[in-house]
Design a protein around this motif. Structure first.
Motif, PDB file in Angstrom:
ATOM      1  N   LEU A 136       0.847  -1.195   0.000  1.00 42.82           N
ATOM      2  CA  LEU A 136       0.000   0.000   0.000  1.00 42.82           C
ATOM      3  C   LEU A 136       0.878   1.239   0.000  1.00 42.82           C
ATOM      4  CD1 LEU A 136      -2.704  -1.010   2.656  1.00 42.82           C
ATOM      5  CD2 LEU A 136      -2.821  -1.225   0.168  1.00 42.82           C
ATOM      6  N   ASP A 137       0.428   2.267  -0.715  1.00 40.86           N
ATOM      7  CA  ASP A 137       1.196   3.517  -0.689  1.00 40.86           C
ATOM      8  C   ASP A 137       0.952   4.221   0.652  1.00 40.86           C
ATOM      9  OD1 ASP A 137      -1.124   5.422  -0.904  1.00 40.86           O
ATOM     10  OD2 ASP A 137      -1.394   4.327  -2.781  1.00 40.86           O
ATOM     11  N   ARG A 138       1.750   5.284   0.921  1.00 40.32           N
ATOM     12  CA  ARG A 138       1.704   5.928   2.234  1.00 40.32           C
ATOM     13  C   ARG A 138       0.347   6.588   2.502  1.00 40.32           C
ATOM     14  NH1 ARG A 138       5.785   6.379   5.567  1.00 40.32           N
ATOM     15  NH2 ARG A 138       5.806   7.937   7.228  1.00 40.32           N
ATOM     16  N   TRP A 139      -0.237   7.213   1.467  1.00 41.20           N
ATOM     17  CA  TRP A 139      -1.524   7.884   1.635  1.00 41.20           C
ATOM     18  C   TRP A 139      -2.610   6.878   2.017  1.00 41.20           C
ATOM     19  CZ3 TRP A 139      -4.572  11.615   2.747  1.00 41.20           C
ATOM     20  CH2 TRP A 139      -5.894  11.634   2.301  1.00 41.20           C
ATOM     21  N   THR A 140      -2.660   5.744   1.308  1.00 44.39           N
ATOM     22  CA  THR A 140      -3.662   4.718   1.611  1.00 44.39           C
ATOM     23  C   THR A 140      -3.427   4.123   2.999  1.00 44.39           C
ATOM     24  OG1 THR A 140      -3.753   4.175  -0.742  1.00 44.39           O
ATOM     25  CG2 THR A 140      -4.707   2.582   0.779  1.00 44.39           C
ATOM     26  N   THR A 141      -2.166   3.967   3.359  1.00 46.26           N
ATOM     27  CA  THR A 141      -1.864   3.431   4.695  1.00 46.26           C
ATOM     28  C   THR A 141      -2.403   4.338   5.787  1.00 46.26           C
ATOM     29  OG1 THR A 141       0.158   2.399   3.838  1.00 46.26           O
ATOM     30  CG2 THR A 141      -0.003   2.690   6.223  1.00 46.26           C
ATOM     31  N   TYR A 142      -2.174   5.639   5.624  1.00 42.15           N
ATOM     32  CA  TYR A 142      -2.692   6.578   6.629  1.00 42.15           C
ATOM     33  C   TYR A 142      -4.216   6.602   6.625  1.00 42.15           C
ATOM     34  CZ  TYR A 142       1.612   8.827   8.248  1.00 42.15           C
ATOM     35  OH  TYR A 142       2.815   9.085   8.853  1.00 42.15           O
ATOM     36  N   LYS A 143      -4.801   6.702   5.434  1.00 39.03           N
ATOM     37  CA  LYS A 143      -6.253   6.910   5.310  1.00 39.03           C
ATOM     38  C   LYS A 143      -7.052   5.693   5.753  1.00 39.03           C
ATOM     39  CE  LYS A 143      -7.884   6.962   1.094  1.00 39.03           C
ATOM     40  NZ  LYS A 143      -8.831   5.849   1.017  1.00 39.03           N
ATOM     41  N   ASP A 144      -6.610   4.512   5.376  1.00 38.91           N
ATOM     42  CA  ASP A 144      -7.424   3.312   5.607  1.00 38.91           C
ATOM     43  C   ASP A 144      -6.981   2.475   6.795  1.00 38.91           C
ATOM     44  OD1 ASP A 144      -8.868   4.054   3.428  1.00 38.91           O
ATOM     45  OD2 ASP A 144      -7.913   2.669   2.033  1.00 38.91           O
ATOM     46  N   ILE A 145      -5.765   2.687   7.291  1.00 37.23           N
ATOM     47  CA  ILE A 145      -5.274   1.813   8.364  1.00 37.23           C
ATOM     48  C   ILE A 145      -4.896   2.591   9.622  1.00 37.23           C
ATOM     49  CG2 ILE A 145      -3.468   0.174   9.012  1.00 37.23           C
ATOM     50  CD1 ILE A 145      -3.359  -0.722   6.113  1.00 37.23           C
ATOM     51  N   ILE A 146      -4.040   3.588   9.465  1.00 32.79           N
ATOM     52  CA  ILE A 146      -3.487   4.250  10.656  1.00 32.79           C
ATOM     53  C   ILE A 146      -4.488   5.204  11.315  1.00 32.79           C
ATOM     54  CG2 ILE A 146      -1.608   5.629  11.553  1.00 32.79           C
ATOM     55  CD1 ILE A 146      -0.831   2.822  10.569  1.00 32.79           C
ATOM     56  N   LEU A 147      -5.009   6.166  10.548  1.00 30.85           N
ATOM     57  CA  LEU A 147      -5.888   7.179  11.145  1.00 30.85           C
ATOM     58  C   LEU A 147      -7.188   6.597  11.723  1.00 30.85           C
ATOM     59  CD1 LEU A 147      -5.421  10.231   8.735  1.00 30.85           C
ATOM     60  CD2 LEU A 147      -4.479   9.873  11.014  1.00 30.85           C
ATOM     61  N   PRO A 148      -7.848   5.634  11.056  1.00 30.23           N
ATOM     62  CA  PRO A 148      -9.052   5.053  11.679  1.00 30.23           C
ATOM     63  C   PRO A 148      -8.781   4.419  13.042  1.00 30.23           C
ATOM     64  CG  PRO A 148      -8.991   4.515   9.354  1.00 30.23           C
ATOM     65  CD  PRO A 148      -7.657   5.131   9.673  1.00 30.23           C
ATOM     66  N   GLN A 149      -7.555   3.958  13.266  1.00 31.46           N
ATOM     67  CA  GLN A 149      -7.217   3.390  14.574  1.00 31.46           C
ATOM     68  C   GLN A 149      -6.742   4.464  15.556  1.00 31.46           C
ATOM     69  OE1 GLN A 149      -5.054  -0.501  14.505  1.00 31.46           O
ATOM     70  NE2 GLN A 149      -4.885  -0.106  12.305  1.00 31.46           N
ATOM     71  N   ALA A 150      -6.120   5.506  15.022  1.00 33.24           N
ATOM     72  CA  ALA A 150      -5.561   6.540  15.903  1.00 33.24           C
ATOM     73  C   ALA A 150      -6.638   7.488  16.439  1.00 33.24           C
ATOM     74  CB  ALA A 150      -4.487   7.337  15.145  1.00 33.24           C
ATOM     75  N   ILE A 151      -7.630   7.821  15.599  1.00 30.81           N
ATOM     76  CA  ILE A 151      -8.601   8.862  15.978  1.00 30.81           C
ATOM     77  C   ILE A 151      -9.383   8.520  17.251  1.00 30.81           C
ATOM     78  CG2 ILE A 151     -10.763   9.945  15.225  1.00 30.81           C
ATOM     79  CD1 ILE A 151      -9.526  10.199  12.449  1.00 30.81           C
TER      80      ILE A 151
END
Length: 231
Positions: A136-151
């Motif tokens: 996955l590219d960095r944008w998709t990683t943030y949008k679909d994986i990291i931020l949904p867990q961080a928020i």
């Protein structure tokens, strides 16, 4: 008279309080508008700052860190006066309300950036490694994986800063924004009675912050701790 409304000083304290309440509510509306717009700006800028600080290129991350530190470590009142009195000298003149909202959002974006950074770093390394394994590219990683867990993890901290922003909003009266505190001062100055207006202002701020704190608490309980489901 203020906001086209008159107050009544011919009766007792209760009559006077009741007559100025609609005026203070108009001022409260201005306070809340500045807070909401400033908070949206802080959320957006804060996320941008957090992501830019995470870039490994120092030519990008170091200047962003300097900006965040500058915004966080200088008083809001100084930033307000700078934007209000200095910017017109460079040909950029904005309404007082816009400057106040901009200053609120800019300063709290620095706090939000640190909250975002802490939330992102709290996501397990396995999630990053899984994203890399899936190419996955960095944008998709943030949008679909990291931020949904961080928020969900940062909602309480963001709520705390939202309440702080509501309490800092009266500083905007220093640059002639006619908010609730400014309205109370005008009423007090013209009636020589500061007790009732300022007491009502304190009560309205207390009620507002209690409601906001309750809503943030409800939102925190509602969001799943494992992350926001995308579908």
């Amino acid at each position: 008279m203020l906001f086209g409304m008159h107050w009544d000083t011919t009766g007792g304290m209760l009559t006077f309080a009741w007559s100025i309440l609609p005026i203070l509510l108009v001022g409260l509306k201005v306070t809340l508008e500045a807070t909401v717009l400033g908070f949206l700006l802080a959320l957006t800028l804060g996320l941008l700052f957090a992501l830019l600080q995470g870039i490994r290129l120092r030519i990008i991350s170091w200047p962003v860190r300097f900006v965040v530190e500058f915004l966080r470590d200088t008083p809001l009142l100084v930033q307000l006066f700078f934007l209000f009195y200095v910017l017109p000298g460079f040909g950029l003149s904005l309404p007082a309300f816009a400057i106040g909202t901009l200053a609120l959002g800019a300063q709290y974006s620095a706090y939000c950036a640190e909250i975002y950074r802490a939330g992102i770093e709290a996501v397990g390394r396995g999630q990053w490694e899984a994203a890399r394994a899936l190419d996955l590219d960095r944008w998709t990683t943030y949008k679909d994986i990291i931020l949904p867990q961080a928020i969900p993890r940062i909602i309480p901290a963001l709520g705390t800063y939202l309440v702080s922003m509501i309490k800092d909003a009266p500083l905007l009266s220093a640059i002639s924004v006619l908010d609730m505190l400014a309205a109370a001062n005008i009423i007090g100055g013209q009636t020589y009675n500061y007790l009732i207006p300022l007491t009502l202002v304190g009560a309205l701020f207390l009620l507002t912050t209690l409601v906001v704190s309750y809503l943030v608490h409800r939102l925190d309980r509602w969001l799943p701790k494992s992350g926001i489901p995308l579908k």
